[in-house]
Design a protein around this motif. Structure first.
Motif, mmCIF file in Angstrom:
data_model
loop_
_atom_site.group_PDB
_atom_site.id
_atom_site.type_symbol
_atom_site.label_atom_id
_atom_site.label_comp_id
_atom_site.label_asym_id
_atom_site.label_seq_id
_atom_site.Cartn_x
_atom_site.Cartn_y
_atom_site.Cartn_z
ATOM 1 N N ASN A 202 0.874 -1.293 0.131
ATOM 2 C CA ASN A 202 -0.003 0.134 0.185
ATOM 3 C C ASN A 202 0.832 1.228 -0.081
ATOM 4 N N ARG A 203 2.275 1.172 -0.074
ATOM 5 C CA ARG A 203 3.014 2.348 -0.156
ATOM 6 C C ARG A 203 4.501 1.866 -0.940
ATOM 7 N N ARG A 204 5.089 2.816 -1.447
ATOM 8 C CA ARG A 204 6.447 2.302 -2.100
ATOM 9 C C ARG A 204 7.487 1.759 -0.853
ATOM 10 N N VAL A 205 7.958 0.611 -1.129
ATOM 11 C CA VAL A 205 8.968 0.283 -0.323
ATOM 12 C C VAL A 205 10.111 0.012 -1.023
ATOM 13 N N ILE A 211 9.161 -5.415 5.164
ATOM 14 C CA ILE A 211 7.632 -5.277 4.723
ATOM 15 C C ILE A 211 7.124 -6.088 5.788
ATOM 16 N N ALA A 212 6.046 -4.896 6.239
ATOM 17 C CA ALA A 212 5.399 -5.233 7.700
ATOM 18 C C ALA A 212 3.959 -5.745 7.068
ATOM 19 N N GLU A 213 2.973 -6.202 8.165
ATOM 20 C CA GLU A 213 1.589 -6.399 7.728
ATOM 21 C C GLU A 213 0.764 -5.278 7.604
ATOM 22 N N LYS A 214 1.249 -4.258 8.110
ATOM 23 C CA LYS A 214 0.417 -2.702 7.935
ATOM 24 C C LYS A 214 0.699 -2.227 6.465
ATOM 25 N N ASP A 215 1.897 -2.632 6.032
ATOM 26 C CA ASP A 215 2.141 -2.559 4.395
ATOM 27 C C ASP A 215 1.261 -3.254 3.361
ATOM 28 N N ILE A 216 0.510 -4.141 3.920
ATOM 29 C CA ILE A 216 -0.326 -5.092 2.952
ATOM 30 C C ILE A 216 -1.676 -4.663 2.475
ATOM 31 N N GLN A 217 -2.012 -4.628 1.132
ATOM 32 C CA GLN A 217 -3.468 -4.313 0.680
ATOM 33 C C GLN A 217 -3.570 -5.466 -0.303
ATOM 34 N N TRP A 218 -5.054 -5.882 -0.421
ATOM 35 C CA TRP A 218 -5.165 -7.075 -1.379
ATOM 36 C C TRP A 218 -6.105 -6.402 -2.571
ATOM 37 N N ILE A 219 -5.485 -7.297 -3.397
ATOM 38 C CA ILE A 219 -6.342 -6.607 -4.934
ATOM 39 C C ILE A 219 -6.742 -7.801 -5.711
ATOM 40 N N LYS A 220 -7.748 -7.711 -6.631
ATOM 41 C CA LYS A 220 -8.116 -8.855 -7.238
ATOM 42 C C LYS A 220 -7.692 -8.979 -8.908
ATOM 43 N N LEU A 221 -7.167 -10.068 -9.044
ATOM 44 C CA LEU A 221 -6.456 -10.332 -10.586
ATOM 45 C C LEU A 221 -7.159 -11.401 -11.340
ATOM 46 N N THR A 230 3.669 -15.110 -8.956
ATOM 47 C CA THR A 230 3.183 -14.142 -8.097
ATOM 48 C C THR A 230 3.009 -14.692 -6.693
ATOM 49 N N ILE A 231 3.346 -13.714 -5.797
ATOM 50 C CA ILE A 231 2.957 -14.158 -4.602
ATOM 51 C C ILE A 231 1.495 -13.912 -4.327
ATOM 52 N N ALA A 232 0.914 -15.035 -3.780
ATOM 53 C CA ALA A 232 -0.373 -15.217 -3.288
ATOM 54 C C ALA A 232 -0.804 -14.941 -1.851
ATOM 55 N N ASN A 233 0.483 -15.221 -0.979
ATOM 56 C CA ASN A 233 0.258 -15.286 0.518
ATOM 57 C C ASN A 233 0.900 -14.428 1.068
ATOM 58 N N ALA A 234 0.192 -13.517 2.102
ATOM 59 C CA ALA A 234 1.034 -12.319 2.533
ATOM 60 C C ALA A 234 1.953 -12.806 3.311
ATOM 61 N N GLY A 235 2.008 -14.261 3.924
ATOM 62 C CA GLY A 235 3.406 -14.544 4.700
ATOM 63 C C GLY A 235 4.626 -14.397 3.813
ATOM 64 N N ASP A 236 4.513 -14.590 2.575
ATOM 65 C CA ASP A 236 5.594 -14.499 1.494
ATOM 66 C C ASP A 236 6.088 -13.206 1.316
ATOM 67 N N LEU A 237 5.374 -12.113 1.842
ATOM 68 C CA LEU A 237 5.755 -10.688 1.916
ATOM 69 C C LEU A 237 6.411 -10.107 3.099
ATOM 70 N N ILE A 238 5.530 -10.303 4.088
ATOM 71 C CA ILE A 238 5.649 -10.247 5.623
ATOM 72 C C ILE A 238 7.022 -10.521 5.859
ATOM 73 N N GLY A 239 7.952 -9.795 6.338
ATOM 74 C CA GLY A 239 9.210 -9.907 6.968
ATOM 75 C C GLY A 239 10.410 -10.153 5.877
ATOM 76 N N ARG A 240 9.970 -9.720 4.565
ATOM 77 C CA ARG A 240 11.000 -9.693 3.512
ATOM 78 C C ARG A 240 11.162 -8.286 3.213
ATOM 79 N N THR A 241 12.279 -8.378 2.241
ATOM 80 C CA THR A 241 12.495 -6.957 1.849
ATOM 81 C C THR A 241 12.925 -6.739 0.364
#
Length: 328
Positions: A202-205, A211-221, A230-241
Protein backbone atom coordinates in the motif's frame (compact mmCIF):
# COMPACT_ATOMS: atom_id res chain seq x y z
CA UNK A 1 -32.85 81.59 -35.46
CA UNK A 2 -31.57 80.44 -32.10
CA UNK A 3 -35.13 79.72 -30.93
CA UNK A 4 -35.78 77.57 -34.02
CA UNK A 5 -32.60 75.57 -33.39
CA UNK A 6 -33.51 75.13 -29.75
CA UNK A 7 -36.97 73.84 -30.58
CA UNK A 8 -35.55 71.45 -33.20
CA UNK A 9 -33.04 70.13 -30.73
CA UNK A 10 -35.72 69.68 -28.10
CA UNK A 11 -38.02 67.76 -30.46
CA UNK A 12 -35.11 65.58 -31.66
CA UNK A 13 -34.17 64.75 -28.08
CA UNK A 14 -37.74 63.81 -27.22
CA UNK A 15 -37.98 61.59 -30.32
CA UNK A 16 -34.75 59.76 -29.45
CA UNK A 17 -35.87 59.29 -25.86
CA UNK A 18 -39.21 57.92 -26.99
CA UNK A 19 -37.73 55.50 -29.58
CA UNK A 20 -36.58 52.79 -27.10
CA UNK A 21 -39.91 52.98 -25.31
CA UNK A 22 -41.76 52.53 -28.61
CA UNK A 23 -39.46 49.62 -29.52
CA UNK A 24 -40.05 48.05 -26.12
CA UNK A 25 -43.79 48.42 -26.54
CA UNK A 26 -43.66 46.76 -29.97
CA UNK A 27 -41.51 43.93 -28.60
CA UNK A 28 -43.87 43.48 -25.68
CA UNK A 29 -46.81 43.44 -28.07
CA UNK A 30 -45.12 40.60 -29.99
CA UNK A 31 -44.33 38.72 -26.79
CA UNK A 32 -40.59 39.37 -27.13
CA UNK A 33 -38.04 40.76 -24.70
CA UNK A 34 -36.84 44.34 -25.12
CA UNK A 35 -33.25 43.08 -24.81
CA UNK A 36 -31.50 41.81 -27.96
CA UNK A 37 -31.92 38.13 -28.77
CA UNK A 38 -28.60 36.29 -28.33
CA UNK A 39 -27.50 32.73 -29.07
CA UNK A 40 -26.37 30.64 -26.11
CA UNK A 41 -22.99 28.89 -26.38
CA UNK A 42 -24.10 25.68 -24.69
CA UNK A 43 -27.30 24.30 -23.20
CA UNK A 44 -28.27 21.42 -20.92
CA UNK A 45 -31.85 20.16 -21.10
CA UNK A 46 -33.65 17.64 -18.90
CA UNK A 47 -36.81 16.85 -20.84
CA UNK A 48 -37.65 15.28 -24.20
CA UNK A 49 -37.63 18.59 -26.10
CA UNK A 50 -35.33 21.52 -26.81
CA UNK A 51 -37.11 24.82 -26.21
CA UNK A 52 -36.52 28.17 -27.89
CA UNK A 53 -35.23 29.58 -24.59
CA UNK A 54 -32.63 26.81 -24.40
CA UNK A 55 -31.13 28.14 -27.63
CA UNK A 56 -31.65 31.90 -27.36
CA UNK A 57 -31.46 34.40 -24.54
CA UNK A 58 -34.23 37.03 -24.33
CA UNK A 59 -36.76 34.96 -26.29
CA UNK A 60 -39.61 36.47 -24.28
CA UNK A 61 -42.81 34.49 -23.77
CA UNK A 62 -41.75 32.22 -26.66
CA UNK A 63 -38.92 30.80 -24.56
CA UNK A 64 -40.96 27.69 -23.62
CA UNK A 65 -41.82 26.83 -27.23
CA UNK A 66 -40.59 23.33 -28.20
CA UNK A 67 -38.52 23.47 -31.38
CA UNK A 68 -36.67 20.13 -31.52
CA UNK A 69 -36.44 16.70 -29.94
CA UNK A 70 -33.76 16.50 -27.25
CA UNK A 71 -30.91 14.02 -27.73
CA UNK A 72 -30.91 10.73 -25.81
CA UNK A 73 -30.05 11.03 -22.09
CA UNK A 74 -26.35 11.70 -21.70
CA UNK A 75 -25.92 12.46 -25.41
CA UNK A 76 -25.25 15.74 -27.26
CA UNK A 77 -26.62 17.36 -30.41
CA UNK A 78 -25.26 20.35 -32.34
CA UNK A 79 -27.52 22.82 -34.19
CA UNK A 80 -25.81 24.80 -36.96
CA UNK A 81 -26.34 28.35 -38.19
CA UNK A 82 -28.75 27.38 -41.02
CA UNK A 83 -31.15 25.54 -38.70
CA UNK A 84 -30.89 28.30 -36.08
CA UNK A 85 -31.65 31.04 -38.63
CA UNK A 86 -34.67 29.15 -39.98
CA UNK A 87 -35.95 28.50 -36.44
CA UNK A 88 -35.55 32.16 -35.45
CA UNK A 89 -37.36 33.27 -38.61
CA UNK A 90 -40.19 30.75 -38.10
CA UNK A 91 -40.81 32.01 -34.58
CA UNK A 92 -40.22 35.68 -35.49
CA UNK A 93 -37.16 36.18 -33.33
CA UNK A 94 -34.95 39.12 -34.26
CA UNK A 95 -31.79 37.09 -34.69
CA UNK A 96 -29.44 36.52 -37.62
CA UNK A 97 -26.25 34.41 -37.65
CA UNK A 98 -23.08 36.47 -37.73
CA UNK A 99 -21.16 33.74 -39.55
CA UNK A 100 -21.26 30.09 -40.50
CA UNK A 101 -19.51 29.35 -37.22
CA UNK A 102 -22.61 30.20 -35.20
CA UNK A 103 -23.88 27.01 -33.59
CA UNK A 104 -24.96 25.60 -30.23
CA UNK A 105 -24.39 22.23 -28.57
CA UNK A 106 -27.25 20.87 -26.49
CA UNK A 107 -26.69 18.08 -23.96
CA UNK A 108 -29.42 15.97 -22.39
CA UNK A 109 -28.93 15.64 -18.64
CA UNK A 110 -29.10 12.11 -17.24
CA UNK A 111 -28.67 9.79 -14.30
CA UNK A 112 -26.13 7.04 -15.00
CA UNK A 113 -25.89 3.36 -14.11
CA UNK A 114 -22.18 2.51 -14.00
CA UNK A 115 -20.54 -0.40 -15.79
CA UNK A 116 -19.65 -2.09 -12.49
CA UNK A 117 -23.32 -2.35 -11.48
CA UNK A 118 -24.27 -3.76 -14.88
CA UNK A 119 -21.54 -6.41 -14.55
CA UNK A 120 -22.66 -7.33 -11.02
CA UNK A 121 -26.28 -7.82 -12.11
CA UNK A 122 -25.27 -9.93 -15.11
CA UNK A 123 -22.97 -12.06 -12.92
CA UNK A 124 -25.86 -12.66 -10.51
CA UNK A 125 -28.03 -13.79 -13.44
CA UNK A 126 -25.24 -16.12 -14.63
CA UNK A 127 -25.41 -18.05 -11.35
CA UNK A 128 -28.40 -19.89 -12.84
CA UNK A 129 -26.15 -20.90 -15.73
CA UNK A 130 -23.64 -22.64 -13.45
CA UNK A 131 -21.22 -19.75 -12.96
CA UNK A 132 -20.06 -20.15 -9.35
CA UNK A 133 -18.29 -18.01 -6.77
CA UNK A 134 -14.81 -16.66 -7.36
CA UNK A 135 -15.82 -15.49 -10.85
CA UNK A 136 -16.37 -12.04 -12.29
CA UNK A 137 -18.06 -10.74 -15.42
CA UNK A 138 -16.39 -8.20 -17.70
CA UNK A 139 -18.20 -6.33 -20.46
CA UNK A 140 -16.50 -6.16 -23.85
CA UNK A 141 -16.83 -2.37 -23.88
CA UNK A 142 -15.19 -1.06 -20.71
CA UNK A 143 -16.66 2.42 -21.29
CA UNK A 144 -20.22 1.11 -21.14
CA UNK A 145 -22.84 2.74 -18.93
CA UNK A 146 -26.60 3.27 -19.13
CA UNK A 147 -27.91 6.85 -19.15
CA UNK A 148 -31.48 7.40 -18.02
CA UNK A 149 -33.66 10.54 -17.86
CA UNK A 150 -33.10 12.52 -14.68
CA UNK A 151 -36.57 11.68 -13.38
CA UNK A 152 -36.13 7.91 -13.86
CA UNK A 153 -35.17 5.39 -11.19
CA UNK A 154 -31.58 4.21 -11.82
CA UNK A 155 -32.47 0.51 -11.74
CA UNK A 156 -31.99 -2.34 -14.20
CA UNK A 157 -33.16 -5.90 -14.73
CA UNK A 158 -31.46 -8.72 -16.66
CA UNK A 159 -34.26 -10.17 -18.79
CA UNK A 160 -32.24 -12.80 -20.63
CA UNK A 161 -28.67 -14.12 -20.59
CA UNK A 162 -26.93 -16.69 -22.80
CA UNK A 163 -23.70 -18.32 -21.59
CA UNK A 164 -21.16 -20.47 -23.47
CA UNK A 165 -19.32 -22.58 -20.89
CA UNK A 166 -16.59 -23.51 -23.39
CA UNK A 167 -15.57 -19.96 -24.29
CA UNK A 168 -16.79 -18.42 -21.01
CA UNK A 169 -18.53 -15.71 -23.04
CA UNK A 170 -22.03 -14.32 -22.51
CA UNK A 171 -24.66 -12.06 -24.05
CA UNK A 172 -27.30 -10.40 -21.90
CA UNK A 173 -30.45 -8.37 -22.50
CA UNK A 174 -30.86 -5.65 -19.87
CA UNK A 175 -33.87 -3.38 -19.31
CA UNK A 176 -33.63 -0.01 -17.54
CA UNK A 177 -35.40 1.23 -15.52
CA UNK A 178 -36.41 -2.12 -14.04
CA UNK A 179 -40.12 -2.88 -14.14
CA UNK A 180 -40.94 -0.07 -16.58
CA UNK A 181 -43.01 -1.31 -19.56
CA UNK A 182 -41.44 1.44 -21.67
CA UNK A 183 -37.91 0.67 -20.51
CA UNK A 184 -35.20 0.72 -23.15
CA UNK A 185 -33.48 -2.63 -23.80
CA UNK A 186 -29.71 -2.87 -23.98
CA UNK A 187 -27.74 -5.84 -25.28
CA UNK A 188 -24.32 -6.48 -23.75
CA UNK A 189 -21.62 -9.07 -24.36
CA UNK A 190 -18.56 -10.01 -22.38
CA UNK A 191 -16.54 -12.74 -20.70
CA UNK A 192 -16.51 -14.49 -17.34
CA UNK A 193 -13.18 -15.24 -15.66
CA UNK A 194 -11.88 -16.55 -12.35
CA UNK A 195 -10.33 -14.04 -9.99
CA UNK A 196 -7.70 -14.40 -7.29
CA UNK A 197 -6.97 -12.05 -4.41
CA UNK A 198 -3.28 -11.32 -4.03
CA UNK A 199 -1.37 -9.20 -1.50
CA UNK A 200 0.32 -6.04 -2.74
CA UNK A 201 1.97 -3.08 -1.04
CA UNK A 202 0.00 0.00 0.00
CA UNK A 203 3.08 2.24 -0.19
CA UNK A 204 6.39 2.38 -1.99
CA UNK A 205 8.91 0.16 -0.21
CA UNK A 206 12.60 0.68 -0.90
CA UNK A 207 15.30 -1.98 -1.09
CA UNK A 208 16.44 -2.92 2.40
CA UNK A 209 13.17 -1.91 4.09
CA UNK A 210 11.32 -4.59 6.01
CA UNK A 211 7.78 -5.30 4.77
CA UNK A 212 5.30 -5.36 7.67
CA UNK A 213 1.70 -6.53 7.87
CA UNK A 214 0.51 -2.90 7.90
CA UNK A 215 2.11 -2.45 4.45
CA UNK A 216 -0.18 -5.04 2.84
CA UNK A 217 -3.31 -4.41 0.77
CA UNK A 218 -5.27 -6.95 -1.28
CA UNK A 219 -6.33 -6.66 -4.90
CA UNK A 220 -8.23 -8.89 -7.33
CA UNK A 221 -6.53 -10.25 -10.44
CA UNK A 222 -7.65 -12.39 -13.32
CA UNK A 223 -6.27 -15.80 -12.42
CA UNK A 224 -5.41 -16.58 -16.05
CA UNK A 225 -3.19 -13.49 -16.27
CA UNK A 226 -1.12 -14.07 -13.13
CA UNK A 227 2.57 -14.88 -13.41
CA UNK A 228 3.45 -18.31 -12.08
CA UNK A 229 5.65 -16.84 -9.34
CA UNK A 230 3.21 -14.11 -8.24
CA UNK A 231 3.06 -14.02 -4.45
CA UNK A 232 -0.42 -15.11 -3.36
CA UNK A 233 0.23 -15.48 0.38
CA UNK A 234 0.86 -12.47 2.61
CA UNK A 235 3.27 -14.60 4.65
CA UNK A 236 5.62 -14.64 1.66
CA UNK A 237 5.79 -10.83 1.81
CA UNK A 238 5.77 -10.02 5.51
CA UNK A 239 9.28 -9.98 6.93
CA UNK A 240 10.85 -9.80 3.48
CA UNK A 241 12.67 -6.90 1.87
CA UNK A 242 12.64 -5.84 -1.80
CA UNK A 243 15.72 -6.42 -3.89
CA UNK A 244 14.75 -3.18 -5.62
CA UNK A 245 12.11 -0.56 -4.79
CA UNK A 246 8.54 -1.83 -5.21
CA UNK A 247 5.52 0.31 -6.15
CA UNK A 248 2.15 0.12 -4.39
CA UNK A 249 -0.76 -1.81 -5.86
CA UNK A 250 1.42 -3.96 -8.15
CA UNK A 251 1.54 -7.77 -7.74
CA UNK A 252 4.89 -8.89 -6.33
CA UNK A 253 6.87 -11.82 -7.68
CA UNK A 254 8.93 -14.14 -5.50
CA UNK A 255 12.11 -13.17 -7.31
CA UNK A 256 11.58 -9.50 -6.33
CA UNK A 257 11.88 -10.00 -2.55
CA UNK A 258 14.22 -11.75 -0.17
CA UNK A 259 14.69 -12.26 3.52
CA UNK A 260 16.55 -9.35 5.17
CA UNK A 261 20.34 -9.53 4.85
CA UNK A 262 21.77 -10.41 8.26
CA UNK A 263 25.31 -10.92 7.05
CA UNK A 264 26.50 -8.39 4.46
CA UNK A 265 29.21 -9.21 1.98
CA UNK A 266 32.68 -8.36 3.38
CA UNK A 267 31.16 -8.00 6.85
CA UNK A 268 32.68 -9.63 9.96
CA UNK A 269 30.96 -12.85 11.04
CA UNK A 270 31.20 -14.79 14.26
CA UNK A 271 31.33 -18.47 13.31
CA UNK A 272 30.45 -21.21 15.78
CA UNK A 273 31.06 -24.92 15.57
CA UNK A 274 29.14 -27.17 17.93
CA UNK A 275 30.22 -30.75 18.71
CA UNK A 276 29.02 -33.09 21.44
CA UNK A 277 32.13 -32.25 23.42
CA UNK A 278 32.83 -28.60 22.75
CA UNK A 279 31.91 -25.36 21.03
CA UNK A 280 34.47 -23.43 18.96
CA UNK A 281 34.17 -19.84 17.73
CA UNK A 282 36.14 -17.96 15.11
CA UNK A 283 35.98 -14.70 13.18
CA UNK A 284 35.47 -14.63 9.47
CA UNK A 285 34.71 -12.32 6.55
CA UNK A 286 31.55 -13.01 4.55
CA UNK A 287 32.16 -13.54 0.85
CA UNK A 288 28.52 -12.87 -0.05
CA UNK A 289 25.28 -11.52 1.41
CA UNK A 290 23.32 -13.90 3.58
CA UNK A 291 19.84 -14.00 5.03
CA UNK A 292 18.67 -16.24 7.86
CA UNK A 293 18.97 -19.87 6.79
CA UNK A 294 21.23 -19.13 3.81
CA UNK A 295 24.43 -21.09 3.39
CA UNK A 296 27.27 -18.70 2.53
CA UNK A 297 31.03 -18.80 2.14
CA UNK A 298 33.09 -17.27 4.91
CA UNK A 299 36.89 -16.73 5.04
CA UNK A 300 38.52 -17.41 8.41
CA UNK A 301 40.48 -14.27 9.30
CA UNK A 302 43.35 -16.24 10.86
CA UNK A 303 43.76 -19.30 8.67
CA UNK A 304 42.50 -17.58 5.49
CA UNK A 305 40.52 -20.73 4.67
CA UNK A 306 37.05 -20.70 3.15
CA UNK A 307 34.24 -22.60 4.82
CA UNK A 308 30.51 -22.84 4.35
CA UNK A 309 28.24 -21.75 7.19
CA UNK A 310 24.52 -21.23 7.75
CA UNK A 311 23.43 -17.72 8.73
CA UNK A 312 21.72 -17.85 12.13
CA UNK A 313 21.44 -14.15 13.03
CA UNK A 314 22.92 -10.72 12.58
CA UNK A 315 26.66 -11.28 11.83
CA UNK A 316 26.38 -14.87 13.06
CA UNK A 317 26.75 -18.20 11.29
CA UNK A 318 26.97 -21.84 12.29
CA UNK A 319 29.53 -24.16 10.78
CA UNK A 320 28.24 -27.66 10.37
CA UNK A 321 30.39 -30.56 11.49
CA UNK A 322 30.14 -32.00 7.98
CA UNK A 323 31.35 -28.77 6.37
CA UNK A 324 34.42 -29.18 4.17
CA UNK A 325 37.11 -26.57 3.75
CA UNK A 326 36.67 -25.04 0.32
CA UNK A 327 40.14 -23.57 -0.27
CA UNK A 328 43.13 -21.94 1.33
Amino acid sequence: MKSILSLSTLFLGLALAAAPAVGAEKAAAKGLSANPVMLHDYAVVTGNFVRLGDLFANAGDKANTNVAYAPEPGEKATFDYRWLAKTAQTHKLDWRPLSRLDQITVQRDSVAIAREEIEERILAALADKGVGSGMEAELSNRATRINLPVDAEPTLAVEDVVFDARTQRFTALVAAPAGDPKAKRHRFSGIVYRVAEVPTLNRRVLAGEMIAEKDIQWIKLRADRMQNDTIANAGDLIGRTPKQGLRPGIPVRLAEVRRPVLVPKNGLVTMTLHTPLMMLTAQGIAQEDGSEGDTIRIMNTKSRTLVEAVVTGASKAAVRTTTHVLSN
